[in-house]
Design a protein around this motif. Structure first.
Motif, PDB file in Angstrom:
ATOM      1  N   ASP A 122       0.824  -1.207   0.000  1.00 41.78           N
ATOM      2  CA  ASP A 122       0.000   0.000   0.000  1.00 41.78           C
ATOM      3  C   ASP A 122       0.862   1.263   0.000  1.00 41.78           C
ATOM      4  N   GLY A 126       0.938   3.199  -3.285  1.00 31.89           N
ATOM      5  CA  GLY A 126      -0.063   4.256  -3.116  1.00 31.89           C
ATOM      6  C   GLY A 126      -1.497   3.792  -3.282  1.00 31.89           C
ATOM      7  N   MET A 127      -1.834   2.661  -2.676  1.00 37.08           N
ATOM      8  CA  MET A 127      -3.151   2.070  -2.911  1.00 37.08           C
ATOM      9  C   MET A 127      -4.258   2.833  -2.179  1.00 37.08           C
ATOM     10  N   SER A 128      -4.143   3.025  -0.869  1.00 36.81           N
ATOM     11  CA  SER A 128      -5.165   3.778  -0.125  1.00 36.81           C
ATOM     12  C   SER A 128      -5.299   5.189  -0.682  1.00 36.81           C
ATOM     13  N   SER A 130      -4.685   6.247  -3.696  1.00 40.75           N
ATOM     14  CA  SER A 130      -5.351   6.333  -4.996  1.00 40.75           C
ATOM     15  C   SER A 130      -6.827   5.973  -4.860  1.00 40.75           C
ATOM     16  N   ASP A 131      -7.178   5.165  -3.868  1.00 41.60           N
ATOM     17  CA  ASP A 131      -8.598   4.919  -3.581  1.00 41.60           C
ATOM     18  C   ASP A 131      -9.278   6.229  -3.170  1.00 41.60           C
ATOM     19  N   ARG A 132      -8.607   7.010  -2.317  1.00 49.25           N
ATOM     20  CA  ARG A 132      -9.170   8.317  -1.944  1.00 49.25           C
ATOM     21  C   ARG A 132      -9.318   9.228  -3.170  1.00 49.25           C
TER      22      ARG A 132
ATOM     23  N   TYR B 115       0.402  -5.671  -7.398  1.00 44.39           N
ATOM     24  CA  TYR B 115      -0.780  -4.851  -7.151  1.00 44.39           C
ATOM     25  C   TYR B 115      -2.017  -5.713  -6.934  1.00 44.39           C
ATOM     26  N   SER B 128      -7.700   0.058   3.144  1.00 41.40           N
ATOM     27  CA  SER B 128      -8.081   1.427   2.733  1.00 41.40           C
ATOM     28  C   SER B 128      -9.223   1.946   3.592  1.00 41.40           C
ATOM     29  N   LEU B 285     -10.822   1.043  -4.947  1.00 36.89           N
ATOM     30  CA  LEU B 285     -10.865   1.617  -6.288  1.00 36.89           C
ATOM     31  C   LEU B 285      -9.504   2.214  -6.624  1.00 36.89           C
ATOM     32  N   LYS B 289      -3.657   1.834 -12.396  1.00 30.91           N
ATOM     33  CA  LYS B 289      -2.262   2.110 -12.083  1.00 30.91           C
ATOM     34  C   LYS B 289      -1.477   0.896 -11.617  1.00 30.91           C
TER      35      LYS B 289
END
Lengths: 323, 323
Positions: A122, A126-128, A130-132, B115, B128, B285, B289
């Motif tokens: 994450d 940058g998973m969280s 990019s979810d935001r 990912y 997240s 979401l 990426k």
């Protein structure tokens, strides 16, 4: 209130008032439960009345087992912790009194290792964040999202190569990461490079995963010097205890961009999280939940039961902690 | 505008107007670049003027290579895609004309697999979601966060066991997951159980990871029947293409709790994401990426260069796509 079954062995429950007694349904048929919180009495008063014949207690969650509490229990012989960590139990006092302490062994280790890896992916990718970004409707407006960095290219330093650390390392090897570690002593059966100093480990790694036990020796083991050695691109993952990191320094390093990012499941003053972290996109914040899945809780509950049963049958407990 | 170097081989750049020409700096010393977007002319007009002698083109990002575009290029012999997917290229027309198509091979596979695993951990363990919970200041107010579920206890079905699928499976084995797969044909060297039907795979799994190529055959391969077979606790991860899933149905299944959750890096109408998903805590979401880290982009760029160089040196290209 239910009628206590006085012919059953007594079992003291120590828990914070806000913490439910997860074990009640499992235990009440086999033990005469003594729960100060349920009694409504202040703990010390409850213990003055009921403590004299208690041989075993269960510490639920972070329920503190202090020297003062132990002082009310002249025949206490067993402290059963409901988790892996025992930093809320006065081990020195248990040692002095010859009290056996158990935890739940490795019940939670896989879940914590999974979570450590999840936090690392994450933070790096940058998973969280990019979810935001998507939920805020920014994708059509701002277009491409900044690149993350490759998991497998990272040199990962494990601070504390116990069961959680070993399982984390095993997972990250499958991603192509190279692994090194720090722990009290070099482990002869392990082929990963060993660093006796955490600062040296940090200087030779891109990522630190902190999963050692919290003791007097490991308090603030991740300090300013270690963060400086880890460097501007470095990432810290903490699935151990908040006090393993000098949190004030960590916040400064993150805010000033002196380290690259952090994934934090634990904090020094839970449930309070430093507000400076709320606005940062290079951190992932988690409410001390690495440990928890229904599957591992079931394992842990069984371990609590098995340790109690062993003790009351005069057999060796299954998962003693070194006190 | 720079002076074109007319003695260099011509190279046509096909890209959406919003997409930068990532390759410009790498290519302009070796090729005479023809970029309709940069010219300011409409593409068809630009191609009418410049297309007659173009032997090779680079499709940047999702830059569409349609039969119409190919029609303007009578001597076209090579189409170089800058990514792994080639669904934006009219392969049938390339086949008919004998045009060679290349992609970047496995350059991105590790990043996409990383990912996919990250999205799965995130959905199963609520990473997240719990980050949003902490940032909203809810931890001290609401207390404990709901439990996630154990990664290693999941039976994972890989839809499309190419390089991404295989690398995803390898990673998830280290977590203790059991793996099965669907693909066009059973792979003799693979020991995972094979299902010739995606519906059957879904019926025997807790998780589907969708990472096959988008073709006429795989369009909406994850349809209503597959979701029903996956069931209420099931999780879908999509790191392939949006159109592999019947998105309208997926949204209904998620909103109504008919499947357990989803981690989506791709959507049918990017950058537009169905708004119904914004409020759901069981989805993660991500703005297409999965593919992108600087490390893999460097690999991919080199692959673009190497394919072009091979072609213009009359050598076989390195990573041809079956057309």
């Amino acid at each position: 209130m239910e009628t206590p079954q006085l012919d059953l062995p007594q079992l003291l429950i120590i828990r914070p008032p806000t913490f439910p007694n997860f074990f009640k349904d499992l235990l009440r048929d086999k033990y005469h439960l003594l729960d100060p919180v349920e009694s409504g009495l202040p703990t010390h008063q409850f213990l003055k009345i009921h403590g004299h014949s208690v041989r075993a207690l269960v510490s639920v969650g972070p329920g503190p087992v202090t020297a003062e509490i132990i002082g009310y229990l002249p025949v206490l012989a067993l402290v059963v912790a409901s988790g892996a960590g025992v930093d809320h139990i006065d081990l020195a006092e248990c040692h002095r009194r010859g009290i056996v302490v158990t935890n739940v062994g490795d019940s939670f280790s896989e879940d914590v290792a999974d979570y450590a890896v999840g936090l690392l992916i994450d933070v790096l990718r940058g998973m969280s964040t990019s979810d935001r970004f998507v939920r805020a409707g920014l994708w059509p407006v701002k277009g491409n999202f900044p690149l993350g960095s490759k998991v497998g290219a990272r040199r990962v330093g494990i601070v504390g190569l116990g069961s959680i650390g070993s399982l984390t390392a095993k997972r990250l090897e499958a991603f192509g990461c190279s692994i090194a570690y720090n722990s009290r002593t070099k482990k002869p059966s392990v082929h990963y490079p060993y660093y006796s100093s955490v600062r040296e480990l940090a200087a030779n790694c891109d990522v630190l995963i902190v999963c050692c036990a919290l003791t007097n020796e490991t308090y603030h083991i991740i300090n300013k010097d270690v963060m400086k050695a880890l460097g501007k691109q470095g990432v810290i993952i903490n699935v151990g205890r908040g006090c393993l990191i000098d949190e004030k320094e960590l916040v400064q390093f993150l805010v000033q961009g002196e380290i690259g990012g952090a994934g934090l499941d634990v904090f020094e003053d839970e449930p309070n999280v430093p507000k400076e972290l709320y606005g940062l996109d290079n951190v992932v914040l988690s409410p001390h939940k690495a440990v928890a899945t229904p599957e591992s809780l079931a394992l842990a509950r069984q371990m609590v039961l098995d340790n109690l049963q062993a003790f009351f049958s005069d057999k060796p407990v299954l998962t003693p902690v070194k006190v």
